[in-house]
Structures are given as C-alpha cells and as structure tokens.
Enzyme design. Structure first.
Site, mmCIF file in Angstrom:
data_model
loop_
_atom_site.group_PDB
_atom_site.id
_atom_site.type_symbol
_atom_site.label_atom_id
_atom_site.label_comp_id
_atom_site.label_asym_id
_atom_site.label_seq_id
_atom_site.Cartn_x
_atom_site.Cartn_y
_atom_site.Cartn_z
ATOM 1 N N GLN A 290 25.074 127.076 -5.479
ATOM 2 C CA GLN A 290 25.112 126.220 -4.301
ATOM 3 C C GLN A 290 25.683 124.854 -4.630
ATOM 4 O O GLN A 290 25.169 124.154 -5.503
ATOM 5 C CB GLN A 290 23.701 126.046 -3.734
ATOM 6 C CG GLN A 290 23.708 125.332 -2.395
ATOM 7 C CD GLN A 290 22.304 125.080 -1.897
ATOM 8 O OE1 GLN A 290 21.527 124.377 -2.537
ATOM 9 N NE2 GLN A 290 21.977 125.645 -0.760
ATOM 10 N N GLY A 291 26.738 124.469 -3.946
ATOM 11 C CA GLY A 291 27.352 123.164 -4.155
ATOM 12 C C GLY A 291 27.152 122.262 -2.943
ATOM 13 O O GLY A 291 28.110 121.986 -2.213
ATOM 14 N N SER B 244 24.335 119.372 -2.955
ATOM 15 C CA SER B 244 23.918 118.032 -3.375
ATOM 16 C C SER B 244 24.970 117.348 -4.247
ATOM 17 O O SER B 244 25.707 118.003 -4.984
ATOM 18 C CB SER B 244 22.617 118.110 -4.170
ATOM 19 O OG SER B 244 21.590 118.605 -3.362
ATOM 20 N N SER C 264 22.231 125.173 -9.242
ATOM 21 C CA SER C 264 21.577 126.253 -9.986
ATOM 22 C C SER C 264 22.567 127.375 -10.258
ATOM 23 O O SER C 264 23.389 127.705 -9.404
ATOM 24 C CB SER C 264 20.409 126.822 -9.184
ATOM 25 O OG SER C 264 19.576 125.800 -8.748
ATOM 26 N N GLU D 261 16.672 129.522 4.119
ATOM 27 C CA GLU D 261 15.957 129.184 2.900
ATOM 28 C C GLU D 261 14.489 128.905 3.186
ATOM 29 O O GLU D 261 13.620 129.243 2.397
ATOM 30 C CB GLU D 261 16.599 127.956 2.250
ATOM 31 C CG GLU D 261 15.948 127.578 0.941
ATOM 32 C CD GLU D 261 16.612 126.390 0.281
ATOM 33 O OE1 GLU D 261 17.198 125.577 0.997
ATOM 34 O OE2 GLU D 261 16.537 126.292 -0.936
#
Lengths: 285, 377
Positions: free
Chosen positions: B121-122, B124, B156, B239
């Site tokens: 996941q990109g 933040s 992550s 999520e």
C-alpha cells in the site's frame, strides 16, 4: 444472526419510551426529586402498560415475552431514570399477587442492600435488622442488612439494561449540550477535547449494548456477568464525562447529570458487582 | 435478536472446519518473521491452497457472515493469517473489483486470489499520515504514461511486493481531496528504491519507497483521474469492516493461555492481576458480540461497512494493548524477554492505536459522522 431488535421488539420499546416521556418526563423527574416517595399512580400506569407482566405467560394474563424484550423496556426505564424497585417487582410478577399489575410493590434483599424497603408491600429475602442509609441517590432509598443474599442472573441482566439506558441518556445529554453551548465563538463540540469525550461516550454505550443484548439472547451466566460489568462502567463513566462536558453547570443540583451518576453508582452496587463479575469471569478462564 | 446461524452458514462452517483439520497438519513450519522471501513464499502457498479448495473468494464475494465464519474458524484452527496477501486481498482487490474496468479486473484479480502476486500500500507519506489528503507524490501525465515522483512511507510488504496501490496527486491546482488518483504501480518499474524501516518491535515490517520519475501506464489508473480520494475511501472502509474478526478470536484464545500460565506459575494468586484478566474476558466477549452485530448489520444493508467500524477499532486497539500488558505481568521477568512471543506481541500491539487511522482520528470520525458534532479545531 442479528443483534438488532426486530419490528415487534422496536414497537414495544418505542411504545414504552413514549409512555415514559408522557408520564415521567423531566418535570415529573424533578418533582419526584423534590418530593421523594414512590408514586403509586405512576407504578400502576407502568403496570397497566404491561411492564411487570412482560414475562408472565399469556395464559396467566401476561405478555408471554422473554429476556430480550425485558432488556429493551428496562433500557428505557434506565434512560428515563424511572424510580422504584423495578427489578424485584418484575421478577416477582406471576408469583406475588398484584405485582404483575403494579398493585403490589415488591422489593428484594440484594447482597447487603435493600432498596425502597419502607415503600414496599412485599420483601423477598430476609430484611431483619435492616438499618437505613442516607442513600447517595435521592430517588433510591436504601437499607443495609446484616446478612448477604445472592441474586439470580436475570436481576443483574435487568440492572445492566437500566445502566445501558442511563449511558445512552447521558451520551445524548452531553452531545446536545456540546452542540448548543458556545465558547470562544463556536460550539464546544467543535473542540477536539470535547469531541473526543463525546466519542468515548458513544463507544462505551455501543460496547455495553452489544454485551447486554447478547447476554439477553444467550442467558449465559458468564456473559450476563460481563454485560453487567461493562454496563456499570458505561453508565458511571458516561455520567462523569457528561458532567465534565457540562462544566460548572454539571456540578449543580439543577442539571440532571448527577441523578444519572448517583443511580448508576447504586445499580453498580446491586446485583453482580464489578469485583464479583471479574472473579467469576476469571474463574471461567 | 438472534445469534444462531442459517443452515447454509453452519454447513459452510462444518466443511471449512473439516478441510482445515485435514490440511493444517501438513503445512510446513512458518518462516522467521524477518525472512521476507520465506514469508512471501509461505503466505502465497497458503493462499494458493485456499484458492484450490474454493475459499479464496471469501473476502470479496461471500456474505459478511460467511467471511466472519471463515476468519473465526481459521483463527480457531491456528491457520496462517492472510500475511503478505493482506493488501491485495483486503484493499487493492476489493477496490479493483468495485471500481476497476473489466480489463483491470481480468488482469489483477485472479493473481491476487491465487497468491501469485503480492501487493503493498502506497498511501502514507512522511508529511501525510493522518492528514492523508495532504500527500505530495506527483504524477505528471506524458502521453499514455504518468511520470511519478515522490516518496511513500509505512509501506508494508514493499520488499516482496509485485504491485503497489499508489495514491498520487494528478492535479496540484485542485482542492486537496480532488486532485488525487489511484494507480497500480508495478514494483519492478525503473526509478523505485525500497528501504526497509526497522520498527520498535525490531522487525522490518515496513519500508520507505522512493519514486524518481517512475513511468506508470495511464491504463493502470483505477477510477477516473482526480477521483482517487473517493476510490480510496472505498478501500479504507473495507479495511475497517471485518478486518479484525480473526484477531478478536485470537485475543480470546491468548487470554485463556494467559490464565493457564498464571495458574501454573503462581501469579494467579495475585487478585489484582486475576481480576484484570476477568475484565479482559468481558471485554473480548463484548468485542466479539460487537463484531457479530456489525457483520449482521452489513449483511442486512448489503453495503460497504460504515462508521460503526471506528467504534470497534477504537475499543479493540486499546483492549489488545491491555491484553499484552497483562501478559507481561503474568510472565513476570519473562515479560522482558524478547524470546517470548507475548513480549513481542506487546511491542507490536503499540501500533494498533496508530495504524489504519489513529485513535484520535477515529474519535473525530465517531464524533462528526455518528454524533453529528461540528467540524472544527
């Protein structure tokens, strides 16, 4: 699987909420505080609405409903701060003549305490040697008894339901006040410090609600103990945070917050107390 | 109110339970948490096994109740967690399924379900954490490509990922929320540097990702250009839906193990500690019931999970930290020994009130969206 009330249950709850709003609104609550004593007319009106007879079989003139419906109407009683030995009279309905209709007021020895002893027609348990306390709650007179007596889980479940209702009541009061009261040119609810207090009021209420409703469905004694524990905490903490949101006003006799807090303290001392619930739950691990 | 399950749901539970009992004993040992290639292979292998047995779709197409039963039974049986497949299965996959074109669904969904491709996941950035909409990674359009420059953090699985769900700014002139787009970034594209970040728990769980003029085909954009914020909101609501079901079941199991350990080592005689464990039992029981309520509500409304997930996350993240604090006290000296799994979990639990929206952000969501309090400072 569904933990929401169905249409019939919602109708029952809403009907009772409307009755209490009509018969025991804010003016009646404040009048009761000024002149404590059990209002027998109100008690009979609550009885006429089927409150005490809810679990009594239809063949014997009751509504023939179960613990879930009981929890929903006790939640409303807690929200409205309806005074009196509601749990004891409810549990005696069908066994003590007149309890189901609200003609007879029944109280019971609970641990070392007896609420409403002087006003009750019938006492369940041994109240010999009872001495009066100056009860912290102006609407729950208390006596202390020398012996101790255990109570059935259903009593704790109903007390938990009242605590849940009270927690909802103080949540709503706090949120309404935070929306209306202005300081520094804006509603105090716009400030994060206040906003976060209000959010926690809701979180506690919803966790307690899930616990109380599930305990009503399963009837599992451990789950009831856990529900009482969390509902006690929700009612007490919510009342305290509501008082904080109200600021100086919250500390006055005129604001209703203290009535919720004091009743919540009393209920937390009745039925399964926190210490007992924690030990019970630990023993089951 | 009713806590029973339908025949179909009970059948699903029974079949899954039998299958888990059959396959789990044959599973290889879990690799060391720091061995990323090993973890990737292990997690992909498990996902492939689920795919072959017909359980891979459970997060996307099954009813919320079946999904809950799947997570509940998997945790009870000690099955591997979704692991390196987390972002693909629970974020990117559902987002592409909901917002992607037929071509995009055909390209990406199958490999996610089979465990063939890992996603990271990109979202933040160093200056855009809780305030995600302030992100600055730029995507400049050049013909049929975007050229992406910037940096991401807390990514992550970046080290082993094939794809990254990347949120970029495609219109710097537009209001902050309106100028963003959602791209599928191939992690082998030129100009990408991944630098692992060591967490306070000692593991390299996350990475920083640096993007220097990275070309990404326009065809990799999911949703309309500059509509990325809405697409992302869809992702995040997934999520917060059933993501914690397995964890609640796991916490209840750990609590039972703590009681056994405390009885064995004499700490049980400490009434304060014993009562703490009793209280935690009530807490996790209630959180389980809250999960069932949220799931049944999602089932009834048929919609994407709503703000009710914030209520759950707030309480759960705190309870999990209390559980492992209590574990440290049960262990006594052992609580200071990182050779003990509970001591490591205690460290990991510190991320729960921060990751996926801090507790402070969750309280704002609850106060503003559920209680209707005014937005403000």
């Amino acid at each position: 699987m569904d933990l929401q009330p169905d249409d019939d249950q919602r109708a029952l709850r809403d009907g009772f909420r409307a009755l209490l709003a009509r018969r025991f609104g804010r003016d009646a609550l404040r009048a009761a505080v000024s002149a404590p004593g059990l209002d027998r007319t109100l008690w009979r009106a609550v009885g006429d609405a089927g409150f005490f007879a809810l679990r009594v079989p239809e063949a014997r003139g009751g509504l023939g409903l179960g613990a879930v419906e009981a929890v929903l109407v006790f939640e409303e009683a807690g929200r409205a701060l309806l005074p009196g030995p509601l749990v004891a009279t409810f549990l005696a309905a069908g066994e003590v003549e007149g309890a189901a209709t609200g003609e007879t007021v029944v109280t019971a020895v609970d641990g070392t305490l007896v609420p409403w002893l002087d006003e009750a027609d019938v006492v369940v348990g041994d109240a010999a040697g009872a001495t009066p306390l100056r009860s912290v709650d102006p609407l729950t007179p208390l006596h202390r008894v020398p012996g101790a007596c255990a109570r059935e889980p259903l009593a704790s479940l109903l007390l938990a339901a009242e605590q849940l209702g009270s927690a909802c009541g103080t949540r709503d009061m706090a949120v309404q006040y935070a929306r209306e009261r202005e300081q520094f040119g804006q509603p105090i609810g716009a400030f994060q410090a206040v906003k976060h207090l209000c959010a926690e009021l809701l979180v506690r209420t919803e966790v307690a609600r899930a616990a109380v409703y599930a305990a009503a469905v399963t009837g599992d004694p451990g789950e009831v103990a856990g529900a009482k524990l969390l509902a006690d905490e929700a009612a007490v903490r919510n009342a305290r945070d509501c008082l904080q949101v109200h600021g100086g006003m919250g500390f006055t006799w005129e604001a209703d917050v203290h009535l919720h807090l004091k009743r919540a303290w009393v209920r937390a001392g009745l039925g399964t107390t926190a210490a007992r619930a924690e030990e019970e739950l630990a023993a089951a691990l | 109110m009713d806590l029973s399950y339908t025949d179909e749901e009970e059948d699903f539970r029974a079949r899954l339970r039998d299958w888990l009992a059959e396959v789990l004993p044959k599973l290889p040992e879990r690799p060391d948490p720091l061995d990323w290639p090993g973890r990737r292979a292990y997690d992909s292998g498990w996902q492939r096994a689920l795919y072959d047995a017909g359980y891979a779709h459970v997060h996307w197409e099954a009813s919320p109740t079946l999904r809950m039963i799947f997570l509940e039974e998997s945790e009870r049986a000690g099955a591997p967690y979704v692991g390196a497949n987390f972002v693909g299965l629970l974020h990117a996959g559902p987002t592409i399924a909901a917002e992607g074109t037929p071509e995009q669904r055909a390209r990406w969904l199958q490999p996610i379900l089979r465990g063939d491709e890992i996603w990271c996941q990109g979202f933040s950035e160093p200056d855009a954490g809780s305030d995600l909409a302030s992100l600055r990674t730029r995507a400049r359009r050049e013909g049929d490509h975007y050229v992406v420059t910037g940096s991401k953090v807390w990514t992550s699985h970046a080290e082993v990922a094939d794809w990254c769900e990347l949120l970029v700014r495609t219109d710097p002139e537009a209001p902050r929320h309106r100028g963003l787009s959602w791209l599928a970034l191939p992690m082998d594209a030129p100009g990408i540097t991944v630098r692992p970040l060591r967490t306070l728990a000692g593991s390299a769980e996350f990475a920083e990702v640096f993007l220097d003029e990275v070309p990404v085909p326009v065809a990799n954009r999911v949703g309309a250009e500059n509509d990325g914020w809405r697409v992302t909101t869809v992702t995040l609501s997934f999520e917060r839906g059933t993501a914690f079901v397995g964890e609640v079941v796991g916490c209840r199991r750990v609590l039972g193990e703590l009681a056994r350990e405390a009885r064995a080592n004499g700490r049980w005689d400490d009434a304060v500690l014993r009562r703490r464990l009793g209280r935690l039992s009530a807490e996790f029981q209630a959180l389980w019931r809250l999960t069932q309520r949220n799931v049944s509500e999602a089932q009834r409304t048929g919609g994407v999970p709503g703000a009710g997930g914030s209520v759950f996350k707030l309480r759960y993240s705190h309870a999990r930290q209390e559980l492992y604090d209590a574990a440290a006290d049960v262990l006594g000296d052992g609580g200071l020994d990182l050779g003990n799994a509970w001591a490591r979990e205690r460290l990991s639990s510190l991320s729960y009130t921060i990751a996926a929206g801090t507790s402070q952000i969750q309280r704002n969501i609850v106060a503003e969206r559920i209680l209707g309090l005014p937005k403000g400072r």
